[in-house]
Structure formats: structure tokens, C-alpha cells
Design an enzyme around this catalytic site. Sequence first.
Site, PDB file in Angstrom:
ATOM      1  N   LYS A 192       1.030  -1.197   0.100  1.00 51.73           N
ATOM      2  CA  LYS A 192       0.023   0.042  -0.101  1.00 51.73           C
ATOM      3  C   LYS A 192       1.030   1.317   0.327  1.00 51.73           C
ATOM      4  O   LYS A 192       1.424   1.792   1.041  1.00 51.73           O
ATOM      5  CB  LYS A 192      -1.090  -0.046   1.317  1.00 51.73           C
ATOM      6  CG  LYS A 192      -2.240   0.360   1.056  1.00 51.73           C
ATOM      7  CD  LYS A 192      -2.140   2.058   0.520  1.00 51.73           C
ATOM      8  CE  LYS A 192      -1.856   2.920   1.770  1.00 51.73           C
ATOM      9  NZ  LYS A 192      -1.751   4.372   1.316  1.00 51.73           N
ATOM     10  N   THR A 247       5.237   9.033  12.661  1.00 51.10           N
ATOM     11  CA  THR A 247       5.054   8.317  14.148  1.00 51.10           C
ATOM     12  C   THR A 247       3.645   8.518  14.287  1.00 51.10           C
ATOM     13  O   THR A 247       3.382   7.114  14.971  1.00 51.10           O
ATOM     14  CB  THR A 247       5.685   9.411  15.149  1.00 51.10           C
ATOM     15  OG1 THR A 247       7.207   9.491  14.579  1.00 51.10           O
ATOM     16  CG2 THR A 247       5.871   8.618  16.425  1.00 51.10           C
ATOM     17  N   GLY A 250       2.299   5.394  12.576  1.00 46.44           N
ATOM     18  CA  GLY A 250       2.803   4.302  13.082  1.00 46.44           C
ATOM     19  C   GLY A 250       2.173   3.792  14.349  1.00 46.44           C
ATOM     20  O   GLY A 250       2.025   2.575  14.458  1.00 46.44           O
ATOM     21  N   GLU A 267       9.284   2.171  10.883  1.00 45.83           N
ATOM     22  CA  GLU A 267      10.295   3.159  10.357  1.00 45.83           C
ATOM     23  C   GLU A 267       9.710   4.287  10.530  1.00 45.83           C
ATOM     24  O   GLU A 267       8.905   4.948   9.579  1.00 45.83           O
ATOM     25  CB  GLU A 267      11.139   2.682   9.173  1.00 45.83           C
ATOM     26  CG  GLU A 267      11.508   1.505   8.887  1.00 45.83           C
ATOM     27  CD  GLU A 267      13.120   1.076   9.506  1.00 45.83           C
ATOM     28  OE1 GLU A 267      13.445   1.972   9.913  1.00 45.83           O
ATOM     29  OE2 GLU A 267      13.469  -0.043   9.484  1.00 45.83           O
ATOM     30  N   CYS A 301      13.772  10.698   6.022  1.00 45.19           N
ATOM     31  CA  CYS A 301      13.652  10.483   7.460  1.00 45.19           C
ATOM     32  C   CYS A 301      14.749  10.691   8.170  1.00 45.19           C
ATOM     33  O   CYS A 301      14.578  11.003   9.322  1.00 45.19           O
ATOM     34  CB  CYS A 301      12.887   9.084   7.584  1.00 45.19           C
ATOM     35  SG  CYS A 301      13.997   7.803   6.507  1.00 45.19           S
ATOM     36  N   GLU A 400       9.796  17.401  13.561  1.00 45.98           N
ATOM     37  CA  GLU A 400      10.426  17.038  12.197  1.00 45.98           C
ATOM     38  C   GLU A 400       9.575  17.801  11.094  1.00 45.98           C
ATOM     39  O   GLU A 400       8.415  17.841  10.954  1.00 45.98           O
ATOM     40  CB  GLU A 400       9.814  15.372  12.063  1.00 45.98           C
ATOM     41  CG  GLU A 400      10.378  14.988  10.370  1.00 45.98           C
ATOM     42  CD  GLU A 400      10.098  13.590  10.238  1.00 45.98           C
ATOM     43  OE1 GLU A 400       9.046  13.137  10.499  1.00 45.98           O
ATOM     44  OE2 GLU A 400      11.051  12.719   9.902  1.00 45.98           O
TER      45      GLU A 400
HETATM   46  N1  LIG Z   1      12.299   5.734   9.230  1.00 48.42           N
HETATM   47  C1  LIG Z   1      12.366   5.678   7.674  1.00 48.42           C
HETATM   48  O1  LIG Z   1      12.897   4.888   7.168  1.00 48.42           O
HETATM   49  C2  LIG Z   1      11.367   6.487   7.072  1.00 48.42           C
HETATM   50  C3  LIG Z   1      11.743   6.747   5.556  1.00 48.42           C
HETATM   51  C4  LIG Z   1      10.677   7.650   4.854  1.00 48.42           C
HETATM   52  C5  LIG Z   1       9.856   8.470   5.658  1.00 48.42           C
HETATM   53  N2  LIG Z   1       9.668   8.393   7.002  1.00 48.42           N
HETATM   54  C6  LIG Z   1       8.810   9.178   7.728  1.00 48.42           C
HETATM   55  O2  LIG Z   1       7.659   9.174   6.906  1.00 48.42           O
HETATM   56  C7  LIG Z   1       6.794  10.416   7.421  1.00 48.42           C
HETATM   57  C8  LIG Z   1       6.342  11.065   5.969  1.00 48.42           C
HETATM   58  O3  LIG Z   1       5.670  10.330   5.131  1.00 48.42           O
HETATM   59  P1  LIG Z   1       4.137  10.216   4.925  1.00 48.42           P
HETATM   60  O4  LIG Z   1       3.662  11.427   5.440  1.00 48.42           O
HETATM   61  O5  LIG Z   1       3.843   9.482   3.886  1.00 48.42           O
HETATM   62  O6  LIG Z   1       3.721   9.384   6.496  1.00 48.42           O
HETATM   63  P2  LIG Z   1       2.031   8.920   6.889  1.00 48.42           P
HETATM   64  O7  LIG Z   1       2.155   8.285   7.931  1.00 48.42           O
HETATM   65  O8  LIG Z   1       1.215  10.122   6.551  1.00 48.42           O
HETATM   66  O9  LIG Z   1       1.896   7.897   5.691  1.00 48.42           O
HETATM   67  C9  LIG Z   1       2.584   6.738   5.344  1.00 48.42           C
HETATM   68  C10 LIG Z   1       1.728   5.683   4.751  1.00 48.42           C
HETATM   69  O10 LIG Z   1       0.820   5.356   5.788  1.00 48.42           O
HETATM   70  C11 LIG Z   1      -0.548   5.265   5.073  1.00 48.42           C
HETATM   71  N3  LIG Z   1      -1.667   5.805   6.236  1.00 48.42           N
HETATM   72  C12 LIG Z   1      -1.859   7.028   6.526  1.00 48.42           C
HETATM   73  N4  LIG Z   1      -2.866   6.795   7.599  1.00 48.42           N
HETATM   74  C13 LIG Z   1      -2.931   5.325   7.764  1.00 48.42           C
HETATM   75  C14 LIG Z   1      -3.890   4.691   8.611  1.00 48.42           C
HETATM   76  N5  LIG Z   1      -4.622   5.233   9.500  1.00 48.42           N
HETATM   77  N6  LIG Z   1      -3.793   3.376   8.710  1.00 48.42           N
HETATM   78  C15 LIG Z   1      -2.841   2.797   7.709  1.00 48.42           C
HETATM   79  N7  LIG Z   1      -2.155   3.426   6.856  1.00 48.42           N
HETATM   80  C16 LIG Z   1      -2.199   4.764   6.938  1.00 48.42           C
HETATM   81  C17 LIG Z   1      -0.558   6.308   4.163  1.00 48.42           C
HETATM   82  O11 LIG Z   1      -1.491   6.290   3.053  1.00 48.42           O
HETATM   83  C18 LIG Z   1       0.929   6.034   3.684  1.00 48.42           C
HETATM   84  O12 LIG Z   1       1.050   4.887   2.778  1.00 48.42           O
HETATM   85  C19 LIG Z   1       7.869  11.290   8.122  1.00 48.42           C
HETATM   86  O13 LIG Z   1       7.742  11.383   9.405  1.00 48.42           O
HETATM   87  C20 LIG Z   1       9.247  10.409   7.721  1.00 48.42           C
HETATM   88  O14 LIG Z   1      10.120  10.751   8.965  1.00 48.42           O
HETATM   89  C21 LIG Z   1      10.506   7.437   7.580  1.00 48.42           C
HETATM   90  N1  LIG Z   2      20.268   7.328   0.737  1.00 44.03           N
HETATM   91  C1  LIG Z   2      19.482   6.831   0.827  1.00 44.03           C
HETATM   92  N2  LIG Z   2      18.817   6.392  -0.316  1.00 44.03           N
HETATM   93  N3  LIG Z   2      18.373   7.036   1.667  1.00 44.03           N
HETATM   94  C2  LIG Z   2      17.177   6.840   1.805  1.00 44.03           C
HETATM   95  C3  LIG Z   2      16.742   7.214   3.004  1.00 44.03           C
HETATM   96  C4  LIG Z   2      15.313   6.823   3.402  1.00 44.03           C
HETATM   97  C5  LIG Z   2      14.508   7.496   4.200  1.00 44.03           C
HETATM   98  O1  LIG Z   2      14.043   8.524   4.224  1.00 44.03           O
END
Ligand SMILES: NC(=O)c1ccc[n+]([C@@H]2O[C@H](COP(=O)([O-])OP(=O)(O)OC[C@H]3O[C@@H](n4cnc5c(N)ncnc54)[C@H](O)[C@@H]3O)[C@@H](O)[C@H]2O)c1
Ligand SMILES: N=C(N)NCCCC=O
Length: 510
Positions: A192, A247, A250, A267, A301, A400
Site C-alpha cells: 500500500k 510516528t 505508526g 520505521e 526520514c 520533524e
Molecule cells: N524511518 C524511515 O525509514 C522513514 C523513511 C521515509 C519516511 N519516513 C517518515 O515518513 C513520514 C512522511 O511520510 P508520510 O507523510 O507518507 O507518512 P504517513 O504516516 O502520513 O503515511 C505513510 C503511509 O501510511 C498510510 N496511512 C496513513 N494513515 C493510515 C492509517 N490510519 N492506517 C494505515 N495506513 C495509513 C499512508 O497512506 C501512507 O501509505 C515522515 O515522518 C518520515 O520521517 C520514515
Molecule cells: N541514501 C538513501 N537512499 N537514503 C534513503 C533514506 C530513506 C529515508 O527517508
Amino acid sequence: MADAAAAAPIVVPQRQLFIDGNWRPPRKGAHIPVINPATEQIIGEIPGATSEDVNDAVKAAKKAFLHNKGQHWSRATGEARGKYLRAIADKVTERKLWLAELETLDCGKPIDEAVWDMEDVAACFEYYAGLAEKLDEIQYAPVELPLQNYKSNILKEPIGVVALITPWNYPLLMATWKVAPALAAGCAVILKPSELASVTCLELASIIQEVGIPPGIFNVITGFGPAAGAPLAAHEDVDKVAFTGSTKTGRSIMEMAARITKPVSLELGGKSPLIVFDDADIDTAVEWAMFGAFWTNGQICAATSRLLLQENIAEKFLKKLADWSASIKIGNPLEKGCRLGPVVSESQYTKILKYISTAQAEGASLLCGGKRPDHLKKGYFVGATVLSDVKPWMQIWKEEVFGPVLAVSTFKTEEEALHLANDSPYGLAGAVISKDADRCKRVSEGLQAGIVWINCSQPTFCQTPWGGVKRSGFGRELGEWGLENYLSVKQLTRYISNEPFGWYPPISKL
Ligand SMILES: NC(=O)c1ccc[n+]([C@@H]2O[C@H](COP(=O)([O-])OP(=O)(O)OC[C@H]3O[C@@H](n4cnc5c(N)ncnc54)[C@H](O)[C@@H]3O)[C@@H](O)[C@H]2O)c1
Ligand SMILES: N=C(N)NCCCC=O
Ligand code: NA
């Protein structure tokens, strides 16, 4: 690749949900527009799945997992699955530029970075093909026991049907970090992706269809979080949820999973520190500071979005940082050489500008950026932003932003630097720059983080583990750790003596 302006316009393919090996419209018929953040224009649409479609996908995945007693997939050899993964890697490589252009159109990242992502995607599938093959070698590994009458061996088995829920910042790469190890392990997958950037994940489905992975083993459900993600995370027949995102989401996924004691790996976000000591080479350190905060338009992230400068170099460092940041090429992300594109959506754009104005209201100084550059009339562009005089109590130091915004503070001693660095609920990454190797070692050990970069920020290899401590989540992706996420461990213990067990005295013969 020619500049996009000169090339034929790229068209976003019209796709449906990918369920049980087929393209299928969503049962409720909903669609979500695809918006190009550089132009604010609608350039296509993706299906909007609901719980009805989720049920179909989970049913297909469960059936495929068990099909033919698993001989097709879940109990096939790792070597057999590895062949499919290598075929996926080859097709990604063949279509690298096309996929990169779609990624840039959908999420706004500079094309050079999108190409890099696609190379990482292909490399990640190759890498997990190798680990799938290695899995065959370690099956039935013996465990040493203290008693001679027994032997134990270990089987590693796929966990089952897994839900993979991913964000928009590295749309195809974040999906790949989960899909590749899950398929290598022998799981059946329901992906998803984020509703803000799903286009390349649908193209992955097309590739997976072409390479002939058994129907139902890989499914893609696009749609909004509450409509599609939530029913997937909560589904009784989903054996594990792997999530990357905010978060807040999550936490809600963990709550849903807790109701049926389903394992999750998370994550989540971060506010990672970069500590620069006064013995650093200034130019080199400034460039890493910029890269750690501004590549992927700052939507990383593990962004090192809190910069800690040793006091005596702060003035010189900040002058260089502000001038260099202001010179970053910002504009059409499809143009080669572009180094800063638009952020992903209007709501992120508004949120980032609000963070910047709050920081200024709280007393931070804006050294550069802070708004859409004057030469850009449209698009969700935010110039590379550096805020100095930031205090630990300010919002900009704590939360963040997920945009091209770097908050800067200063320190006097190593001890103070570590204290400031660790004073955060997050713990994804941290970085230190110094010529003193002993100091780098002490700081690396002292940082509360799952990832530490020394004399750099951001380089990531699919061989090394990725994930956080504290509120940044738990579980590790990538490397061998990434495969373990999708395996369960079964012990087989045999009694090998020819003698009876002999615990209960035999019934005496009359
Ligand atoms: N730690 C990592 O590896 C990493 C990597 C990339 C992004 N991030 C984090 O992601 C965040 C930004 O991404 P985003 O805005 O897409 O995050 P988000 O939590 O809004 O969405 C992430 C995913 O979750 C889904 N989602 C949203 N609400 C949901 C629910 N109630 N139930 C199930 N799924 C749901 C979304 O549709 C999307 O596919 C930032 O906080 C960033 O730090 C972390
Ligand atoms: N160096 C790379 N590809 N970083 C990916 C980082 C993912 C988190 O947002
Ligand atoms: Na988009």
C-alpha cells in the site's frame, strides 16, 4: 537523457489495482488525482481502494501463499525465488530513466536523484536475490545441545501474508526495501504505497507481472490511509505489517495490530543531529550539512536537520553555508543538474512555511531561503532554508519538518554537543564531523541512534541495517536484518536415542 523541456512529454500510465495477478478497478470506483508538485497540475489518476478491495487482495495473497502446499512460492527454494528477483532488477535497470521520470513527475525529486533511486532499487532486488539463495544453505542449521539424546535444527520460514505500507519521499525505493526481502523470504505481499506518490509502485506491479511471479504473491492496493491502509493493517489474515511513515500513523497501526497480537515493524520519523567540531575541513563539512538537509528536497526520514556547530567556527561556517545554500539550483526537477525541486504537496508546502514563520517568531534568524524563490511562479518550491540562533526549546529544534529546512545551534564542549544531540524523543540517525578519530568514536558510541554517519551524512547501502531507536521505531530494514523481518524461526528437536525415555517407572509385570 535530454532535458525534459525538449523531450516528448511523459504520460503517466493509467493503471488499476493489481490483485491476484490481474489489473482490476476498485470496487467502489474511486480514483485519486496524481498531482505534479512542480506545476500543481493533475497529470493522471490512481485507483482509490477501500476495504472491499483489501479483502480481495488478502484473500488472493493467502491463497497464493498456500497454493500447491507452498511448492510454487513459500516453500520453493530461495534459489527459485532469487531468479524472479534478479529478473525484476533487470527490468528496473532497463526502464531506469522512464521510472525515474515518473518518480520526479509524481513527487518532485530532482531527476538525478530519481535516477540514483532507481539504481538503488535494482541493486536492492539483486542483493536480496543473493540472500534468498543463501537461505537455502542455512536451512536445517544445527543447534548445539548439552544432551546427546537430542538434536535440534532450525528452519527459517516465511511469516505469511505481509502488509507493506510506505511513504512518498522515496516512493519506489521505500517499497523496495520491504518488497525485495519479503519476496526473498517467500512471503505473499500486499503493498500500500502513499496516495501522494503511487505511480512507480504500480509500474513495479507491471514488471512483476511480466517476470511471472505466481498470481496473488504480489498485490498493490493504492488509496488513502484510512480507506485502504487501515483495513489492511487490521485484517485478521495479514500476518505482519511493515510500515514506514509518520510516528502518528505508526502508532495507530501498532494499536490496530495489537488487537490481534500481530507483529509490526516501524520505521518512523526523526530529527537527526549533525555535530561539526572545530577541526573539520569547513568546505567539506558545509557540503555534507547541505546534503544531509536538502537532498530529496529535505524530505528524508534520516535528514540531519539539526546542525550543531562548535562555537568558535560557527560564524565562518554559517556564512559559507548560507551563501552556498542560496546558490543551490532550484527549479524544474526534470532538468539535469537541478538540486532542489518542489516539496510533495500543497499541504506539505503550507506546513513547512508555517514551521519557518513560527521559528522566526520564536527568535530564530533566517539566513537564507524561507519561501518560494521569486523566479518560480508556481509549484510547491521552498528555497533551501537555514535558521540560526535556534534554542533547544524552540519548535524548529524539536519537531520533524520534512522539508528543506536546517536548524542550527552551537556548543562549546563534546559533552554539551552529545547532550544537545540526544535531547530528542527521536533516534533514527546522527552524524559527526571531525578529524579526530578518537573523538568520532566516542561521539558515535554516545549518540542514541540506529544509524551513525562519520565525516558524512546520508550514504546508505542495502547491505547495512536501517532503523531507529526511541520514538523513531523498531525493527531493522536492509541487510540480513531486513530479511529476518519476514522470516519466522522454527526449531525441530529430535529424540535420537534407541532407549526409552524412562521418566515414569514401568508398570511392574504381575
Ligand atoms: N524511518 C524511515 O525509514 C522513514 C523513511 C521515509 C519516511 N519516513 C517518515 O515518513 C513520514 C512522511 O511520510 P508520510 O507523510 O507518507 O507518512 P504517513 O504516516 O502520513 O503515511 C505513510 C503511509 O501510511 C498510510 N496511512 C496513513 N494513515 C493510515 C492509517 N490510519 N492506517 C494505515 N495506513 C495509513 C499512508 O497512506 C501512507 O501509505 C515522515 O515522518 C518520515 O520521517 C520514515
Ligand atoms: N541514501 C538513501 N537512499 N537514503 C534513503 C533514506 C530513506 C529515508 O527517508
Ligand atoms: Na504526486
